[in-house]
Design an enzyme around this catalytic site. Structure first.
Site, PDB file in Angstrom:
ATOM      1  N   HIS A  82       0.732  -1.198   0.126  1.00  0.00           N
ATOM      2  CA  HIS A  82       0.022  -0.032   0.058  1.00  0.00           C
ATOM      3  C   HIS A  82       0.850   1.258  -0.078  1.00  0.00           C
ATOM      4  CE1 HIS A  82      -3.164   2.934   0.914  1.00  0.00           C
ATOM      5  NE2 HIS A  82      -4.015   2.002   0.941  1.00  0.00           N
ATOM      6  N   GLY A 163       3.709  22.535  10.768  1.00  0.00           N
ATOM      7  CA  GLY A 163       4.977  22.015  10.603  1.00  0.00           C
ATOM      8  C   GLY A 163       5.940  22.298   9.940  1.00  0.00           C
ATOM      9  N   HIS A 168       9.322  13.955   9.227  1.00  0.00           N
ATOM     10  CA  HIS A 168       9.890  13.541  10.362  1.00  0.00           C
ATOM     11  C   HIS A 168      10.756  12.426   9.820  1.00  0.00           C
ATOM     12  CE1 HIS A 168      10.295  11.109  13.905  1.00  0.00           C
ATOM     13  NE2 HIS A 168       9.927  12.206  14.652  1.00  0.00           N
ATOM     14  N   PRO A 169      12.183  11.869  10.552  1.00  0.00           N
ATOM     15  CA  PRO A 169      12.813  11.163   9.911  1.00  0.00           C
ATOM     16  C   PRO A 169      12.386   9.711  10.025  1.00  0.00           C
ATOM     17  CG  PRO A 169      13.636  12.045  12.132  1.00  0.00           C
ATOM     18  CD  PRO A 169      12.692  13.055  11.543  1.00  0.00           C
ATOM     19  N   THR A 170      11.485   9.374  10.938  1.00  0.00           N
ATOM     20  CA  THR A 170      11.115   7.994  10.919  1.00  0.00           C
ATOM     21  C   THR A 170       9.380   7.873  10.696  1.00  0.00           C
ATOM     22  OG1 THR A 170      10.861   7.911  13.165  1.00  0.00           O
ATOM     23  CG2 THR A 170      12.827   7.176  12.416  1.00  0.00           C
ATOM     24  N   ALA A 171       8.761   8.990  11.009  1.00  0.00           N
ATOM     25  CA  ALA A 171       7.369   8.880  10.852  1.00  0.00           C
ATOM     26  C   ALA A 171       6.655   9.697   9.825  1.00  0.00           C
ATOM     27  CB  ALA A 171       6.731   9.756  12.482  1.00  0.00           C
ATOM     28  N   GLY A 172       7.537  10.328   8.851  1.00  0.00           N
ATOM     29  CA  GLY A 172       7.144  10.756   7.595  1.00  0.00           C
ATOM     30  C   GLY A 172       6.175  12.099   8.134  1.00  0.00           C
TER      31      GLY A 172
END
Length: 297
Positions: A82, A163, A168-172
């Site tokens: 997905h 924002g 965000h580096p891991t959460a996008g």
């Protein structure tokens, strides 16, 4: 009168039981909110929760779930069928009872602003809450996915609503919006050829000139070795389940394939399913309000 909102957050994790359990526990921890359904799909690598509650409770649980996802899902290592752009990919608010769409839009704006400020995840507003027409369509926001979002966000056209213009580096990033009920509905085909599913999806989706209220993509179910047409029917009263099914049947037949099963992701209004019964049973003079026993209880 109590105001009731539905929230259906989508998470980019459908395989790790530990993470899914954390999301479930978080969803069940907020007073005034009920967890109605959990759909975790390993091929999509996606989990969809269906929540019902007061506006205050729903906002609280949306923030808690976003934090849980941020702390437990790393998109730099996540893969799945997905498309995705965030650990929490999308958070829609749907008016159910004693609440207007305008109030759900305000709830989406308030929640999105808080996510960006408190959790440091960029937020796009979509559908009815969209700040511009180009952002109404979730697929347009998500185009490029997590991997392409950093470059995309440098364009003034795709600066986030809230924002910093850096994922965000891991959460996008996350899309937060308000919309009417939609049906997440999938059709599994009697073939492992993903190109067939892609061709059918292109034929039936609105963006390619197909069914006006249908979004569709082809997906491979690796654990079953089947290709799938994955759909969102954004107005089931104007593009019904049975209309989509019959068109997929006709298109699949051209490639020597057929539907071997269908799947409903999350919940659906009763009328969407009864409409299918009316169609396939060829009921004459059917009246939904009069003939359905449940409406009289």
């Amino acid at each position: 009168m109590t105001k009731i909102v539905e929230c259906i957050p989508n998470f980019s994790e459908g395989r790790c039981k530990n993470t899914i359990d954390k999301l479930i526990n978080t969803a069940q921890s907020v007073p005034g909110v009920s967890l109605l359904d959990v759909n975790a799909d390993p091929s999509h690598n996606r989990t969809v929760l269906t929540l019902l509650g007061t506006p205050e409770g729903i906002k609280t649980v949306a923030l808690s779930l976003t934090k849980c996802a941020r702390d437990n899902i790393d998109l730099s290592h996540q893969v799945g069928e997905h498309p995705r752009m965030g650990a929490v990919d999308v958070i829609p608010f749907v008016p159910i009872k004693n609440i207007s769409m305008a109030e759900c839009i305000a709830l989406a704006i308030d929640t999105g602003r808080t996510i960006a400020h408190e959790l440091d995840i960029p937020v796009y507003l979509y559908e009815e809450a969209a700040s511009t027409q180009r952002r109404r369509n979730l697929a347009a926001i998500r185009k490029g996915q997590y991997e392409g979002m950093a470059k995309k966000m440098q364009s003034p056209l795709w600066k986030p609503d809230y924002g910093h213009p850096v994922p965000h580096p891991t959460a996008g990033v996350v899309a937060v919006g308000a919309r009417q009920p939609l049906l997440a509905f999938n059709a599994n085909l009697s073939t492992s050829d993903i190109t067939i599913a892609n061709k059918i999806a292109k034929k039936i989706r609105a963006s390619s000139g197909g069914l006006k209220y249908c979004k569709a993509i082809g997906i491979m179910l690796k654990e079953r070795n089947l290709a799938q047409v994955s759909m969102n029917l954004v107005d089931y009263q104007k593009t019904s389940i049975y209309t989509a099914v019959e068109l997929i049947k006709a298109e699949a037949k051209r490639f020597g394939a057929h539907i071997v099963g269908t799947e409903l992701v999350g919940l659906a209004p009763a009328k969407a399913l009864i409409d299918c019964a009316e169609y396939y049973l060829q009921l004459e003079n059917f009246d939904y309000q009069r003939h359905v026993l449940d409406n009289h209880i």
